[in-house]
Scaffold this active site. Structure first.
Site, PDB file in Angstrom:
ATOM      1  CE  LYS A  44      16.762  29.656  38.616  1.00  0.00           C
ATOM      2  NZ  LYS A  44      16.833  28.920  37.351  1.00  0.00           N
ATOM      3  N   GLY A  75       3.424  22.203  33.997  1.00  0.00           N
ATOM      4  CA  GLY A  75       3.590  23.606  33.673  1.00  0.00           C
ATOM      5  C   GLY A  75       4.035  23.774  32.234  1.00  0.00           C
ATOM      6  N   GLY A  81       4.046  17.403  37.457  1.00  0.00           N
ATOM      7  CA  GLY A  81       4.064  18.815  37.098  1.00  0.00           C
ATOM      8  C   GLY A  81       3.786  19.038  35.627  1.00  0.00           C
TER       9      GLY A  81
END
Length: 360
Positions: free
Chosen positions: A80, A187, A185
């Protein structure tokens, strides 16, 4: 603090601190494990309050990617990257090209993709400098329509599959009609999940820091708006965390009234012990890196030849993996996250199971 004594350090193979004074880039790339293949994981951009917060996040996220790829049957390791900055104010082509230069230095050990705060367009800028980027190639769906390289639709579909499996297993639901779901959330992934659930007849309670997304869900999906801190205590069947991590902790778990947790966010547990606390509260937890693996499955197939039907079938396998975890957890009287961890480690620590071969 030494990296090697950091609470979230887990035998990571490589941690690279990146700084380019011209573009203003400050970033960290973490490679957790490459036993099964090169480390693939998204590039996140976030206005971290401190550098320590960024390090904490990238170490946790990269570890999760190793486990995610292993249980998704992918020939990939885990990595990551995080860019420290406000994605709404601090982006520039120079910044992303500088990031790409650092990725190049790793010689293909780390492959980047879209994540929170970055977009397909940002990754396309990086691709001008590095070939170690995925999630940008146009793809055809089953109807022959061209869709962007954005993997979030497949992430949302995988979470929907996993949520449906969880409800069937723990709530004895043959369908989702009338199922009460609280989504934290809205998104790219959270909103698409909400659309799937609405179409299946579920009732939605939603929250997001972007008020326009909440209003959109009210208008389009007949959702009920909830204040951010109140989302945990809603009287619902399923709680779906689809924002940032560490939302399941000592403060929030006692507030939960849901029987199932199945959402898209990474690192939902603040600590692995919180999986035991959920179990003791009688809550079924769908381990996040299992249920949200649709995106990495999508971009992994992009690397070797993309066939939408094969990708869809691969993503639908998330349900089978979760079912195996749930049954094994019940049999062993263990938390689902500990069982998932053990299953993943059986694959990437000793590689007894050959990763699924992707389409070519």
């Amino acid at each position: 603090m030494s990296i090697f004594s950091h609470h979230e350090y887990d035998q990571h193979e490589n941690v690279l601190f990146c700084h380019d004074p011209i573009s203003g880039l400050k970033a960290i790339i973490a490679i957790h494990n490459t036993e099964l293949g090169p480390a693939l994981g998204g590039c996140r951009m976030w206005p971290y309050a401190t550098d320590d917060d960024a390090l904490y996040d990238v170490l946790r996220l990269s570890r999760g990617m190793t486990y995610k790829s292993a249980l998704a049957g992918l020939p990939l390791g885990g990595g990551k990257s995080v860019i420290i900055g406000d994605p709404h104010q601090d982006k520039s082509p120079d910044l992303f090209m500088a990031m790409a230069e650092f990725i190049n230095r790793l010689g293909g050990c780390y492959i980047s993709a879209e994540d929170a705060g970055t977009s397909v367009e940002d990754l396309k800028i990086m691709a001008q400098t590095t070939s170690h980027v995925v999630g940008i190639a146009p793809k055809k769906d089953l109807q022959g329509n061209i869709k962007s390289g954005d993997p979030s639709p497949m992430t949302a579909y995988g979470v929907y599959v996993g949520l449906s499996t969880s409800a069937r297993y723990y709530l004895d639901r043959s369908d989702l009609e009338g199922l009460r779901v609280a989504i934290q959330g809205l998104g790219h992934v959270g909103y698409r999940l909400a659309e799937y659930l609405h179409k299946a007849g579920a009732k939605l309670w939603v929250t997001d820091i972007q008020s326009e997304q909440v209003e959109r869900a009210q208008d389009e999906l007949n959702a009920i708006a909830v204040e951010p801190d109140a989302i945990y205590s809603q009287t619902v069947d399923v709680f779906a965390p689809c924002a940032l991590g560490a939302v399941l902790n000592d403060r929030t778990i006692p507030l939960l009234k849901a029987s199932v947790i199945a959402g898209a966010a990474n690192n939902q547990l603040q600590d692995e012990l919180h999986g035991d606390k959920l179990r003791h509260h009688g809550i079924l937890y769908a381990p996040d890196y299992v249920i949200n693996a649709g995106g990495i499955i999508d971009v992994a197939h992009e690397r070797t030849g993309y066939d939408h039907l094969q990708v869809k079938q691969h993503v639908e396998g998330i349900g089978d993996t979760l079912l195996e975890i749930f049954q094994r957890a019940d049999s062993e009287q263990a938390s689902t996250n500990s069982v998932a961890n053990q299953m993943a480690e059986e694959r990437f620590r000793s590689c007894p199971i050959k990763p699924q071969k992707l389409a070519s």
